[in-house]
Design a protein around this motif. Structure first.
Motif, PDB file in Angstrom:
ATOM      1  N   PRO A  30       0.859  -1.263   0.193  1.00 19.33           N
ATOM      2  CA  PRO A  30       0.105  -0.126  -0.022  1.00 19.33           C
ATOM      3  C   PRO A  30       0.861   1.307   0.050  1.00 19.33           C
ATOM      4  O   PRO A  30       1.915   1.271   0.663  1.00 19.33           O
ATOM      5  N   ASP A  31       0.464   2.219  -0.675  1.00 17.60           N
ATOM      6  CA  ASP A  31       1.204   3.461  -0.749  1.00 17.60           C
ATOM      7  C   ASP A  31       0.845   4.618   0.370  1.00 17.60           C
ATOM      8  O   ASP A  31      -0.448   4.695   0.439  1.00 17.60           O
ATOM      9  N   PRO A  32       1.570   4.741   1.469  1.00 20.01           N
ATOM     10  CA  PRO A  32       1.146   5.336   2.556  1.00 20.01           C
ATOM     11  C   PRO A  32       0.859   6.956   2.306  1.00 20.01           C
ATOM     12  O   PRO A  32       0.097   7.276   3.299  1.00 20.01           O
ATOM     13  N   LYS A  33       1.213   7.294   1.100  1.00 18.44           N
ATOM     14  CA  LYS A  33       0.743   8.745   0.874  1.00 18.44           C
ATOM     15  C   LYS A  33      -0.650   8.906  -0.068  1.00 18.44           C
ATOM     16  O   LYS A  33      -1.068   9.885   0.046  1.00 18.44           O
ATOM     17  N   MET A  34      -1.087   7.675  -0.657  1.00 13.22           N
ATOM     18  CA  MET A  34      -2.149   7.899  -1.380  1.00 13.22           C
ATOM     19  C   MET A  34      -3.125   6.815  -0.933  1.00 13.22           C
ATOM     20  O   MET A  34      -2.875   5.508  -1.364  1.00 13.22           O
ATOM     21  N   ARG A  35      -4.286   7.064  -0.259  1.00 10.05           N
ATOM     22  CA  ARG A  35      -5.263   6.122   0.032  1.00 10.05           C
ATOM     23  C   ARG A  35      -5.818   5.188  -1.173  1.00 10.05           C
ATOM     24  O   ARG A  35      -6.236   5.902  -1.994  1.00 10.05           O
ATOM     25  N   GLY A  36      -6.072   3.866  -1.020  1.00 11.93           N
ATOM     26  CA  GLY A  36      -6.218   3.060  -2.117  1.00 11.93           C
ATOM     27  C   GLY A  36      -5.126   2.720  -3.246  1.00 11.93           C
ATOM     28  O   GLY A  36      -5.701   1.954  -3.934  1.00 11.93           O
ATOM     29  N   ASP A  37      -3.940   3.389  -3.041  1.00  9.83           N
ATOM     30  CA  ASP A  37      -3.084   3.314  -4.250  1.00  9.83           C
ATOM     31  C   ASP A  37      -1.921   1.886  -3.795  1.00  9.83           C
ATOM     32  O   ASP A  37      -1.835   2.086  -2.470  1.00  9.83           O
ATOM     33  N   TRP A  38      -1.798   1.163  -4.365  1.00 12.37           N
ATOM     34  CA  TRP A  38      -0.896   0.043  -4.259  1.00 12.37           C
ATOM     35  C   TRP A  38       0.414   0.151  -5.307  1.00 12.37           C
ATOM     36  O   TRP A  38       0.076   0.595  -6.349  1.00 12.37           O
ATOM     37  N   ASP A  39       1.518  -0.072  -4.803  1.00  9.41           N
ATOM     38  CA  ASP A  39       2.572  -0.019  -5.635  1.00  9.41           C
ATOM     39  C   ASP A  39       3.329  -1.531  -5.867  1.00  9.41           C
ATOM     40  O   ASP A  39       3.613  -2.208  -4.703  1.00  9.41           O
ATOM     41  N   THR A  40       3.350  -1.898  -7.122  1.00 11.06           N
ATOM     42  CA  THR A  40       4.007  -3.070  -7.164  1.00 11.06           C
ATOM     43  C   THR A  40       5.382  -2.951  -7.173  1.00 11.06           C
ATOM     44  O   THR A  40       6.234  -2.247  -7.532  1.00 11.06           O
ATOM     45  N   VAL A  41       6.219  -3.972  -6.488  1.00 11.76           N
ATOM     46  CA  VAL A  41       7.489  -4.240  -6.126  1.00 11.76           C
ATOM     47  C   VAL A  41       8.112  -4.684  -7.294  1.00 11.76           C
ATOM     48  O   VAL A  41       7.811  -5.814  -7.707  1.00 11.76           O
ATOM     49  N   PHE A  42       9.045  -3.857  -7.883  1.00 15.90           N
ATOM     50  CA  PHE A  42      10.110  -4.522  -8.810  1.00 15.90           C
ATOM     51  C   PHE A  42      11.067  -5.614  -8.366  1.00 15.90           C
ATOM     52  O   PHE A  42      11.619  -5.338  -7.349  1.00 15.90           O
ATOM     53  N   PRO A  43      11.054  -6.722  -8.814  1.00 15.36           N
ATOM     54  CA  PRO A  43      11.695  -7.798  -8.375  1.00 15.36           C
ATOM     55  C   PRO A  43      13.398  -7.612  -8.430  1.00 15.36           C
ATOM     56  O   PRO A  43      13.746  -6.863  -9.430  1.00 15.36           O
ATOM     57  N   THR A  44      14.067  -8.013  -7.520  1.00 15.59           N
ATOM     58  CA  THR A  44      15.521  -7.369  -7.413  1.00 15.59           C
ATOM     59  C   THR A  44      16.327  -8.761  -8.170  1.00 15.59           C
ATOM     60  O   THR A  44      15.977  -9.785  -8.165  1.00 15.59           O
ATOM     61  N   ALA A  45      17.250  -8.227  -8.714  1.00 19.40           N
ATOM     62  CA  ALA A  45      18.299  -9.282  -9.437  1.00 19.40           C
ATOM     63  C   ALA A  45      19.490  -8.650  -9.303  1.00 19.40           C
ATOM     64  O   ALA A  45      19.689  -7.360  -9.132  1.00 19.40           O
ATOM     65  N   ALA A  46      20.488  -9.385  -9.443  1.00 18.31           N
ATOM     66  CA  ALA A  46      21.895  -9.017  -9.509  1.00 18.31           C
ATOM     67  C   ALA A  46      22.174  -7.985 -10.828  1.00 18.31           C
ATOM     68  O   ALA A  46      21.670  -8.179 -11.994  1.00 18.31           O
ATOM     69  N   PRO A  47      22.876  -6.909 -10.551  1.00 21.50           N
ATOM     70  CA  PRO A  47      23.206  -5.924 -11.703  1.00 21.50           C
ATOM     71  C   PRO A  47      23.828  -6.683 -12.857  1.00 21.50           C
ATOM     72  O   PRO A  47      24.914  -7.676 -12.548  1.00 21.50           O
ATOM     73  N   LEU A  48      23.780  -6.414 -14.101  1.00 29.30           N
ATOM     74  CA  LEU A  48      24.308  -6.870 -15.203  1.00 29.30           C
ATOM     75  C   LEU A  48      25.576  -6.134 -15.262  1.00 29.30           C
ATOM     76  O   LEU A  48      25.632  -4.889 -15.470  1.00 29.30           O
ATOM     77  N   GLY A  49      26.620  -6.845 -15.574  1.00 29.63           N
ATOM     78  CA  GLY A  49      27.845  -6.222 -16.028  1.00 29.63           C
ATOM     79  C   GLY A  49      28.010  -6.362 -17.469  1.00 29.63           C
ATOM     80  O   GLY A  49      27.541  -6.558 -18.242  1.00 29.63           O
ATOM     81  N   ALA A  50      29.264  -5.493 -17.984  1.00 28.16           N
ATOM     82  CA  ALA A  50      29.439  -5.454 -19.100  1.00 28.16           C
ATOM     83  C   ALA A  50      29.553  -6.988 -19.913  1.00 28.16           C
ATOM     84  O   ALA A  50      29.215  -7.213 -21.214  1.00 28.16           O
ATOM     85  N   HIS A  51      30.192  -7.612 -19.017  1.00 27.70           N
ATOM     86  CA  HIS A  51      30.233  -9.397 -19.752  1.00 27.70           C
ATOM     87  C   HIS A  51      29.355 -10.237 -19.239  1.00 27.70           C
ATOM     88  O   HIS A  51      29.596 -11.449 -18.826  1.00 27.70           O
TER      89      HIS A  51
END
Length: 127
Positions: A30-51
């Protein structure tokens, strides 16, 4: 509408509200700043390097696709949750079951099909 029927609708709407909130909580917060709004959490992954390997790049693409799917689901669930919440507010205000446009009773069959209906069939806004 008889009081026992109103109580039944209240119970059904409360149950649906809780179910929608539980579904949303599986992937959004739930978004604490906006009643009734929800925020989808972006899944975390290891950062991609050049290789980065092709497997790592595929994983990143899969995570983006999953996020986009959950975002669409969030919008759909949020929309229905808003409809249900407004129906519960109309129950409390004593206007549930009446068309918000003309004030006439909404057909019982329509309310059975969509407990959160705010309009009769003749006044349902087109999306």
């Amino acid at each position: 509408m008889p009081p026992e029927k109103l109580e039944e609708f209240k119970r059904l709407l409360d149950t649906e509200r809780r179910r929608l909130e539980q579904e949303l909580a599986l992937f959004a917060t739930p978004d604490p700043k906006m009643r009734g709004d929800w925020d989808t959490v972006f899944p975390t992954a290891a950062p991609l390097g050049a290789h980065a390997s092709s497997g790592a790049r595929e994983e990143q693409a899969d995570l983006r696709e999953e996020y986009e799917t959950e975002l669409a689901q969030e919008q759909s669930l949020e929309s229905r949750l808003l409809e249900v919440s407004r129906a519960l507010e109309r129950l409390e205000a004593g206007t549930f079951g009446r068309c918000q446009h003309c004030g006439e009773p909404i057909a019982a069959a329509r309310l059975q099909a969509n407990r959160a209906a705010a309009y009769d069939m003749g006044h349902q806004p087109r999306e």
